[in-house]
Scaffold this motif. Structure first.
Motif, short mmCIF file in Angstrom:
data_model
loop_
_atom_site.label_atom_id
_atom_site.label_comp_id
_atom_site.label_asym_id
_atom_site.label_seq_id
_atom_site.Cartn_x
_atom_site.Cartn_y
_atom_site.Cartn_z
N THR A 1 4.40 0.25 3.53
CA THR A 1 5.57 -0.19 2.76
C THR A 1 5.85 0.71 1.57
OG1 THR A 1 5.12 -2.45 3.43
CG2 THR A 1 6.59 -2.16 1.56
N PHE A 2 4.84 1.06 0.81
CA PHE A 2 5.02 1.88 -0.38
C PHE A 2 5.65 3.22 -0.02
CE2 PHE A 2 3.93 4.78 -3.75
CZ PHE A 2 4.13 4.03 -4.90
N GLY A 3 5.03 3.96 0.88
CA GLY A 3 5.53 5.27 1.27
C GLY A 3 6.92 5.21 1.88
N TRP B 1 -5.81 9.29 1.34
CA TRP B 1 -6.59 8.23 1.96
C TRP B 1 -7.94 8.16 1.29
CZ3 TRP B 1 -4.63 4.91 5.45
CH2 TRP B 1 -5.52 4.03 6.05
N LYS B 2 -8.29 6.99 0.75
CA LYS B 2 -9.59 6.93 0.10
C LYS B 2 -10.60 6.17 0.92
CE LYS B 2 -9.37 3.02 -3.05
NZ LYS B 2 -9.36 2.50 -4.34
N ASP C 1 -2.27 4.10 -7.87
CA ASP C 1 -3.15 3.17 -7.16
C ASP C 1 -2.36 1.90 -6.98
OD1 ASP C 1 -5.40 2.00 -6.00
OD2 ASP C 1 -6.32 1.49 -7.92
N ILE C 2 -2.27 1.42 -5.77
CA ILE C 2 -1.35 0.33 -5.43
C ILE C 2 -2.12 -0.95 -5.12
CG2 ILE C 2 0.51 -0.37 -3.88
CD1 ILE C 2 0.54 2.83 -3.24
N ALA C 3 -1.74 -2.03 -5.79
CA ALA C 3 -2.29 -3.36 -5.50
C ALA C 3 -1.22 -4.18 -4.78
CB ALA C 3 -2.72 -4.04 -6.80
N GLN C 4 -1.57 -5.39 -4.40
CA GLN C 4 -0.65 -6.23 -3.64
C GLN C 4 0.33 -7.03 -4.51
OE1 GLN C 4 -0.16 -6.20 -0.41
NE2 GLN C 4 -1.78 -4.72 -0.08
N GLY C 5 0.11 -7.05 -5.83
CA GLY C 5 1.01 -7.80 -6.70
C GLY C 5 0.64 -9.26 -6.85
N THR C 6 -0.60 -9.61 -6.50
CA THR C 6 -1.04 -11.00 -6.57
C THR C 6 -1.66 -11.36 -7.92
OG1 THR C 6 -3.23 -10.44 -5.72
CG2 THR C 6 -1.53 -11.01 -4.08
N GLY C 7 -1.86 -10.38 -8.78
CA GLY C 7 -2.49 -10.61 -10.07
C GLY C 7 -3.97 -10.28 -10.08
N ALA D 1 -2.59 5.94 0.16
CA ALA D 1 -1.87 5.60 1.39
C ALA D 1 -2.51 4.47 2.18
CB ALA D 1 -1.76 6.84 2.28
N ASN D 2 -3.75 4.14 1.91
CA ASN D 2 -4.43 3.15 2.76
C ASN D 2 -4.05 1.71 2.44
OD1 ASN D 2 -5.98 4.00 0.43
ND2 ASN D 2 -7.56 2.58 1.07
N ILE D 3 -3.12 1.47 1.54
CA ILE D 3 -2.68 0.11 1.23
C ILE D 3 -1.68 -0.39 2.27
CG2 ILE D 3 -0.78 0.75 -0.30
CD1 ILE D 3 -3.23 -2.09 -0.96
#
Length: 187
Positions: A153-155, A186-187, A87-93, A148-150
């Protein structure tokens, strides 16, 4: 949850429908009966550009938790297959980027990494390195599936690292309704 749905749809109680999704008593029971403290805590050292040459480094309180035996080289058992989900977040905390790895033989979780401040490309490279650390009986790293819906960039970063053992979903493109394969779920 069923209680929330009943509150909203049958009782017309919108405040009750916003309650905790999972039953608190069930969560407490599951925590008590099924959760073990990690066997190891640490970090993953690897060549950052491609997510290669991963090595587990012990460090108390590290973001990487393991629940498996490690050999003399610090590698998990290679006589099984592993799967990983992320599960991928933006890295903002605001929320954690996470990856969890499970052992297909025992069906148990063997690794978990969580970090709210890691940026997406760095997280993708870390995930690739962690999947490579969990190379199993087939010689490949863990079979990997990510949200994948983030964004792309990740993929793209996973592919740039040369990692190919990942989930592909069938989807229709918007132009001409052509069926294509796309990485991640895709969630």
């Amino acid at each position: 949850s069923c209680r929330a749905e009943i509150a909203q749809e049958l009782d017309i109680d919108y405040e009750g429908s916003a309650s905790q999704f999972f039953d608190a008593d069930l969560l407490e029971y599951m925590l008590k009966e099924t959760v073990l403290p990690p066997w190891y805590e640490g970090e993953l050292d690897f060549h950052a550009a491609q997510g290669t040459s991963p090595e587990f480094v012990l460090r108390d309180g590290g973001p990487l938790k393991l629940w498996c035996v490690l050999d003399a080289k610090g590698c998990p058992p290679a006589d099984r297959l592993y799967v990983a989900g992320s599960d991928i977040a933006q890295g903002t905390g605001a929320s954690n980027s996470t990856i969890t790895i499970a052992d297909c033989k025992t069906t148990e979780m063997v690794a978990e990494y969580a970090n709210p401040r890691i940026i997406v490309p760095d997280f993708a490279r870390l995930c690739v390195a962690l999947c490579r650390l969990f190379a199993g009986a087939d010689g490949k790293g863990a079979y990997f599936c990510w949200e994948a819906n983030i964004g792309r960039t990740f993929g793209q970063t996973v592919i740039e690292c040369g990692y190919t053992n990942f989930f592909m979903r069938r989807t229709e493109s918007t132009l001409g309704r052509k069926t294509i394969d796309a990485a991640g779920f895709w969630k």
